[in-house]
Structure formats: C-alpha cells, structure tokens
Design an enzyme around this catalytic site. Structure first.
Site, PDB file in Angstrom:
ATOM      1  N   TYR A 197     -14.561   3.702 -12.857  1.00 38.54           N
ATOM      2  CA  TYR A 197     -13.282   3.445 -13.507  1.00 38.54           C
ATOM      3  C   TYR A 197     -13.265   2.082 -14.197  1.00 38.54           C
ATOM      4  O   TYR A 197     -13.631   1.058 -13.622  1.00 38.54           O
ATOM      5  CB  TYR A 197     -12.134   3.490 -12.476  1.00 38.54           C
ATOM      6  CG  TYR A 197     -10.812   3.081 -13.067  1.00 38.54           C
ATOM      7  CD1 TYR A 197     -10.149   3.918 -13.968  1.00 38.54           C
ATOM      8  CD2 TYR A 197     -10.243   1.843 -12.783  1.00 38.54           C
ATOM      9  CE1 TYR A 197      -8.949   3.544 -14.544  1.00 38.54           C
ATOM     10  CE2 TYR A 197      -9.046   1.450 -13.350  1.00 38.54           C
ATOM     11  CZ  TYR A 197      -8.400   2.311 -14.234  1.00 38.54           C
ATOM     12  OH  TYR A 197      -7.223   1.918 -14.813  1.00 38.54           O
TER      13      TYR A 197
ATOM     14  N   HIS B 202      -2.126  -2.952 -25.098  1.00 38.95           N
ATOM     15  CA  HIS B 202      -1.261  -3.406 -24.012  1.00 38.95           C
ATOM     16  C   HIS B 202      -0.422  -4.629 -24.390  1.00 38.95           C
ATOM     17  O   HIS B 202       0.380  -5.103 -23.579  1.00 38.95           O
ATOM     18  CB  HIS B 202      -2.089  -3.713 -22.769  1.00 38.95           C
ATOM     19  CG  HIS B 202      -2.533  -2.481 -22.024  1.00 38.95           C
ATOM     20  ND1 HIS B 202      -3.198  -1.435 -22.638  1.00 38.95           N
ATOM     21  CD2 HIS B 202      -2.392  -2.128 -20.719  1.00 38.95           C
ATOM     22  CE1 HIS B 202      -3.458  -0.494 -21.743  1.00 38.95           C
ATOM     23  NE2 HIS B 202      -2.977  -0.895 -20.570  1.00 38.95           N
TER      24      HIS B 202
ATOM     25  N   ASN C 216      -5.566  -6.785 -15.370  1.00 40.22           N
ATOM     26  CA  ASN C 216      -5.228  -6.352 -14.018  1.00 40.22           C
ATOM     27  C   ASN C 216      -5.039  -7.597 -13.163  1.00 40.22           C
ATOM     28  O   ASN C 216      -5.922  -8.451 -13.107  1.00 40.22           O
ATOM     29  CB  ASN C 216      -6.373  -5.521 -13.445  1.00 40.22           C
ATOM     30  CG  ASN C 216      -6.017  -4.053 -13.300  1.00 40.22           C
ATOM     31  OD1 ASN C 216      -6.701  -3.334 -12.597  1.00 40.22           O
ATOM     32  ND2 ASN C 216      -4.964  -3.602 -13.944  1.00 40.22           N
TER      33      ASN C 216
ATOM     34  N   TYR D  25      32.598 -25.811   8.176  1.00 38.88           N
ATOM     35  CA  TYR D  25      31.199 -25.397   8.271  1.00 38.88           C
ATOM     36  C   TYR D  25      30.328 -25.985   7.162  1.00 38.88           C
ATOM     37  O   TYR D  25      29.147 -26.266   7.361  1.00 38.88           O
ATOM     38  CB  TYR D  25      31.086 -23.875   8.217  1.00 38.88           C
ATOM     39  CG  TYR D  25      31.540 -23.145   9.449  1.00 38.88           C
ATOM     40  CD1 TYR D  25      32.078 -23.823  10.549  1.00 38.88           C
ATOM     41  CD2 TYR D  25      31.436 -21.769   9.527  1.00 38.88           C
ATOM     42  CE1 TYR D  25      32.505 -23.145  11.681  1.00 38.88           C
ATOM     43  CE2 TYR D  25      31.849 -21.071  10.651  1.00 38.88           C
ATOM     44  CZ  TYR D  25      32.381 -21.759  11.728  1.00 38.88           C
ATOM     45  OH  TYR D  25      32.787 -21.080  12.843  1.00 38.88           O
TER      46      TYR D  25
ATOM     47  N   ARG E  85      29.492 -29.313   8.640  1.00 39.48           N
ATOM     48  CA  ARG E  85      28.932 -29.293   9.986  1.00 39.48           C
ATOM     49  C   ARG E  85      27.648 -28.466  10.085  1.00 39.48           C
ATOM     50  O   ARG E  85      26.735 -28.786  10.845  1.00 39.48           O
ATOM     51  CB  ARG E  85      29.990 -28.727  10.941  1.00 39.48           C
ATOM     52  CG  ARG E  85      29.573 -28.802  12.370  1.00 39.48           C
ATOM     53  CD  ARG E  85      30.619 -28.348  13.374  1.00 39.48           C
ATOM     54  NE  ARG E  85      31.786 -27.686  12.888  1.00 39.48           N
ATOM     55  CZ  ARG E  85      32.320 -26.608  13.465  1.00 39.48           C
ATOM     56  NH1 ARG E  85      31.735 -26.058  14.524  1.00 39.48           N
ATOM     57  NH2 ARG E  85      33.433 -26.074  13.009  1.00 39.48           N
TER      58      ARG E  85
ATOM     59  N   PHE F 261      -3.703  -5.137  -7.406  1.00 36.97           N
ATOM     60  CA  PHE F 261      -2.833  -5.501  -8.524  1.00 36.97           C
ATOM     61  C   PHE F 261      -1.358  -5.258  -8.225  1.00 36.97           C
ATOM     62  O   PHE F 261      -0.490  -5.674  -8.984  1.00 36.97           O
ATOM     63  CB  PHE F 261      -3.205  -4.702  -9.775  1.00 36.97           C
ATOM     64  CG  PHE F 261      -3.335  -3.213  -9.506  1.00 36.97           C
ATOM     65  CD1 PHE F 261      -2.226  -2.441  -9.207  1.00 36.97           C
ATOM     66  CD2 PHE F 261      -4.574  -2.602  -9.541  1.00 36.97           C
ATOM     67  CE1 PHE F 261      -2.339  -1.092  -8.940  1.00 36.97           C
ATOM     68  CE2 PHE F 261      -4.696  -1.236  -9.277  1.00 36.97           C
ATOM     69  CZ  PHE F 261      -3.575  -0.486  -8.974  1.00 36.97           C
TER      70      PHE F 261
ATOM     71  N   GLU G 120       1.074   5.615 -11.960  1.00 40.22           N
ATOM     72  CA  GLU G 120       1.539   4.392 -11.304  1.00 40.22           C
ATOM     73  C   GLU G 120       2.974   4.639 -10.843  1.00 40.22           C
ATOM     74  O   GLU G 120       3.939   4.255 -11.497  1.00 40.22           O
ATOM     75  CB  GLU G 120       1.419   3.222 -12.286  1.00 40.22           C
ATOM     76  CG  GLU G 120      -0.042   2.948 -12.637  1.00 40.22           C
ATOM     77  CD  GLU G 120      -0.278   2.477 -14.062  1.00 40.22           C
ATOM     78  OE1 GLU G 120       0.705   2.075 -14.729  1.00 40.22           O
ATOM     79  OE2 GLU G 120      -1.433   2.514 -14.509  1.00 40.22           O
TER      80      GLU G 120
END
Length: 509
Positions: free
Chosen positions: A53, A83, A195, A280, A283, A328, A414
């Site tokens: 791959y 991409h 990646n 608060y 404190r 990834f 994915e």
C-alpha cells in the site's frame, strides 16, 4: 538551548522555542542512518512484484489499484496535488514552522521510508524561512492531516505558494530565491509527508502554550482581585491543599500565597473582619486553577508523546517489514485539545466571576460601584465586565468536545475520524478570548488596588500593578475603554503581565 532534534526525545520547551521563532531546528545526524535504511527498504519493495500500500498501489479506497513502477513518481506527485484542498485563512508563520518541525521529527524516527534528501529540503526551508502557505481548514484528523500537509509538501516540490522575505509568492520562486532545489518525490515519500498528525498536533501545542500563559496570568490577576476585594488568604493555607493531594491545586495555592505575601491591604483586615468566608471565585481559586493546571499537564504529556511519534502509514518496522496500521488517527490529539478547551473555558469562567464581584458594591467590600470614584456620572468598568461575560459565554459554546463528532469520509474507507484539527484550531480563538478576560480582570483589580490607597498590595503584586499602569492609566473619569482593553489583552498574550515576577513563582507545565 540546543537546536538539535533527537526524534523521540524532543521537549515541549524546544517546540515552544520553534513556535516563537527563537530556534531553527536541525535533525540529529544519527537519525539519518535509520532514515536511509528505511528508504532503501522501500526502494527494494518498489522495484519488486509484491503489492504494498502506498508504494505501488493507489490510496484509500483505491488501494487495490496496482501502479506500474514507471508511474511511481507520478503517483506521488499526483497524490500531493490532488490533496491540496485546504480552504480558509493561511495558518500563522509560527504554526507552520511547528508543523514542519514536527514532520522532521516524525520522519526522523526512520520508519517512514523517505530518503534523507526529503528531510534536507524540509530542514533547509526552515533554516531559510521559506514557509508554505497552508490554509487552516480541510482536515478531519484521520488518515493524516491530509489537506494541510499536502499544502506543506507542495512547496517542497515547488508547487503552491510560500512566504519568503515577508512576501507571498509561488513556492517555486521562493525556493529559487532561497537557493533550495525542489525535490522529486520517490516511492511512498508523498504519502509519508501527508500521512500524520502534525497539523493537529502543532495547533494543539500552540493552544497548550497559550492556555498555560493565560492560566498563570489568571493566578496573578486572581491574586490582585483577592487583595482588591479584601479577600482572605486563609483558604490558600498549604495544609488544606496537601490534605487533598492534587499537585496542580498545591502549586496554584503556593503561587497565590507567594503573590500576596507582604500585602498591607491583607494585613489591614486580618483582625476584626466580620466576613466568615469569601465567595467561591476567590476562595476556590486553587481548586479550580489547580484542576485546570493538572488538565493542561495531562494534555502536555499526550502532545509531547505525539510530537515525537511516527504517525504515517504504512511504516517500515525494525525488521524491515512494511505494515499498514493507523497511527495517523489523531484521537489522542483530539482528546488533548478537548481537555485544553475545557480548561480554557473554566479559567475564564472563574476569572469573569471575580470581575463581576469587583464591580458590584454589594460584594466588593467597600469599593465604589463599577470601580469608578464617581459612580452615576461615570459608568466605570460596567461594560468591560459585560464584555468579559460575552467572551466567557463564547468560550463555553466552543468548549463542546470535537472528538465525539466523527463522520465517515473517502467512500467509507475512513469511516471514523477524530476531528482533531479543528478541535485544536478552535483553541486559538478561545485563548484569544481568555487573554481578554484575564486582561480585563487585571486592569479591574489594579483599579481596585489603587482605590485602597494609601494601603498597598504585596511587593510582587505591586510590581505587576506598576507594569499595568505603565501602559494603562488609572480610570478617574470615563474614557474610550476599547484601547485599554486592547492593551490589557496584549499584556497577557505577550507575557508582559507576568514578566516582572520572580522566575519559579508561577507553576510550569
């Protein structure tokens, strides 16, 4: 500080220095031996008949498509260009430097199969300050931060745009001006570059650095507020906090005690004060700020591990086998970003309540309404408090966890993603809001301290008050307040609010 990056051992301090442009990183030379060995293994696989791959196949859902050896370089180039789908404003220079540095560290683990030449080009770009233009949006935080890292890698091969000498130009032109030759990607190199979790991690780290600065600044502004409101230091007694045991709480209480030590204002009401307990927001400062500090420290640990990790796919293992996995997937980064967001939200929430206390004459123990000497004719800090409330509420809305919002992508290949990238990116806006909230508290509290004259605060806090007064005068009558708030925000964001204090007084990550 040494600028050599030893993959697996890079510290948060080094990464912070890279972000702030105080350090030009260089990869440890010994790591290049591992890099070369993994590159040789990938070259061997690329020339063989067995399908692997990303080396001689397509990507994602197209992993079953076999790519001939003659097309491997085209495959890698096409991967990067296709991409480059980022949108939105460019990421800031410091974030881009950090992304590139994190990629150097990841590649330097020697499990990515890239040649040392790829690392040399990336390192040269950092040295010469050739910074790719990376749009801020487009990653879902799994299968790597594909779009933003593709824009980074495009510049490495002379495509897309880059910043050089303060000017945006084509990456090809920027590299030429810097004397850097763009590289032709070989088998797996494009995939190794995109990646990974480097964009998500860089954004989360920047959010962490900024959140920590805001947190320690809020301890200072909170101490100022406590003194201005004539609050008690008894709740900061060390044994209270050691009895509970949380380190962040112990550290926060120690800082508050040290900051208020020697205050004339505090000494003036130690006897005869009829109040039994403070609200608060005064404190419980150690409990809230301490819990936020512990959360930031936990996130810091996660992000330091991730910064040193090999997060691409497939990976070349130590025995030479090449195995597909899922490093990834940025789930750890997404969780860390969500933790930081929660801490940011709570730091601002309790600081805002202290501002509200100071402007309210019912609660502020003798201070005039809205901290103005002549209330009625003047509104004083009335709307500055409203602004802090608006910012607090905005941060509440943004603190919803991003990590639970998965959506399937890439034709369901994915099918679970982390959303780490925008989960981390939101921290930039949240910390900007928080800087303003803490800044408003600081100037409100300084006003309250001034109104207690002739009594003075502690030496440490008076140093801080004088630093505020050097850029923001005491408010006598109403004036245009936006400039005051802007300067107060900058004091916190830049670290100048806390800069005069003794090193070691405030807790570190």
């Amino acid at each position: 500080m040494p600028n050599t990056l030893v993959p697996g051992k890079v510290t948060l301090e080094t990464l912070a220095a890279v972000y702030e442009n105080a350090l030009i990183p260089k990869l440890d030379a010994d790591s290049l031996k591992r890099v070369q060995a993994s590159a040789d293994r990938v070259a061997e696989i690329a020339g063989g008949d067995e399908a692997h791959y990303g080396i001689n196949t397509g990507f994602g859902k197209l992993a079953s498509v076999r790519i001939p050896a003659d097309d491997v370089e085209t495959l890698q180039r096409n991967l990067i260009l296709s991409h480059c789908c980022g949108v939105g404003a460019p990421l800031a220079d410091g974030i881009v430097r950090l992304i590139m540095t994190l990629k150097l560290i990841s590649l330097g683990r020697g499990a990515s199969g890239v040649r040392p030449q790829v690392i040399h080009v990336l390192a040269a770009m950092l040295e010469k300050n050739v910074l790719p233009i990376i749009p801020e949006k487009g990653s879902v935080g799994a299968s790597g931060d594909l779009a933003p890292l593709a824009h980074m890698t495009a510049a490495v091969i002379g495509e897309g745009d880059a910043m050089f000498d303060g000017e945006v130009m084509s990456a090809k032109q920027a590299l030429a001006k810097a004397g850097i030759t763009p590289i032709t990607l070989k088998a797996k190199e494009g995939l190794a570059m995109i990646n990974g979790t480097q964009t998500s991690t860089a954004l989360a780290l920047v959010g962490l650095f900024r959140a920590h600065r805001a947190l320690v600044s809020s301890l200072v502004s909170g101490a100022l507020s406590t003194d201005a409101a004539m609050g008690s230091t008894a709740p900061f007694h060390p044994e209270i906090h050691t009895l509970r045991g949380h380190q962040g709480q112990i550290d926060a209480a120690q800082a508050l005690r040290s900051l208020m030590d020697g205050s004339e204002i505090r000494a003036s009401h130690e006897e005869g004060d009829e109040r039994v307990q403070d609200p608060y927001c005064l404190r419980c400062q150690p409990q809230v700020a301490g819990a936020c500090l512990d959360l930031l420290r936990q996130a810091a640990n996660t992000l330091m591990i991730e910064a040193n990790a090999a997060t691409d796919n497939p990976l070349v293992l130590s025995d030479g086998t090449i195995v597909s996995g899922g490093n990834f997937h940025a789930e750890p980064v997404a969780f860390a970003a969500d933790q930081i967001a929660i801490a940011i939200c709570e730091i601002g929430a309790i600081a805002q309540r202290r501002i509200a206390l100071l402007v309210d004459p019912v609660l502020s123990y003798g201070l005039p309404a809205f901290l103005t000497p002549r209330p009625g004719l003047n509104s004083g800090f009335m709307i500055a408090e409203v602004t802090s409330a608006a910012l607090m509420s905005e941060n509440k809305q943004m603190s919803h966890p991003a990590s639970v919002d998965s959506t399937p992508t890439s034709a369901n290949q994915e099918d679970h993603v982390s959303m780490a990238c925008h989960g981390a990116r939101r921290l930039l806006q949240m910390t900007e809001n928080l800087f303003s909230i803490v800044g408003i508290e600081a100037i409100s509290a300084a006003q309250g301290i001034d109104l207690r004259a002739p009594l003075s605060s502690s030496p440490a806090l008076d140093t801080v008050r004088k630093g505020i007064r050097a850029v923001i005068p005491k408010l006598e009558d109403d004036r245009y307040m936006a400039d005051d708030l802007k300067r107060a925000t900058e004091l916190v964001a830049s670290g100048r609010l806390i800069a005069p204090l003794t090193k070691g007084l405030l807790p570190v990550l």
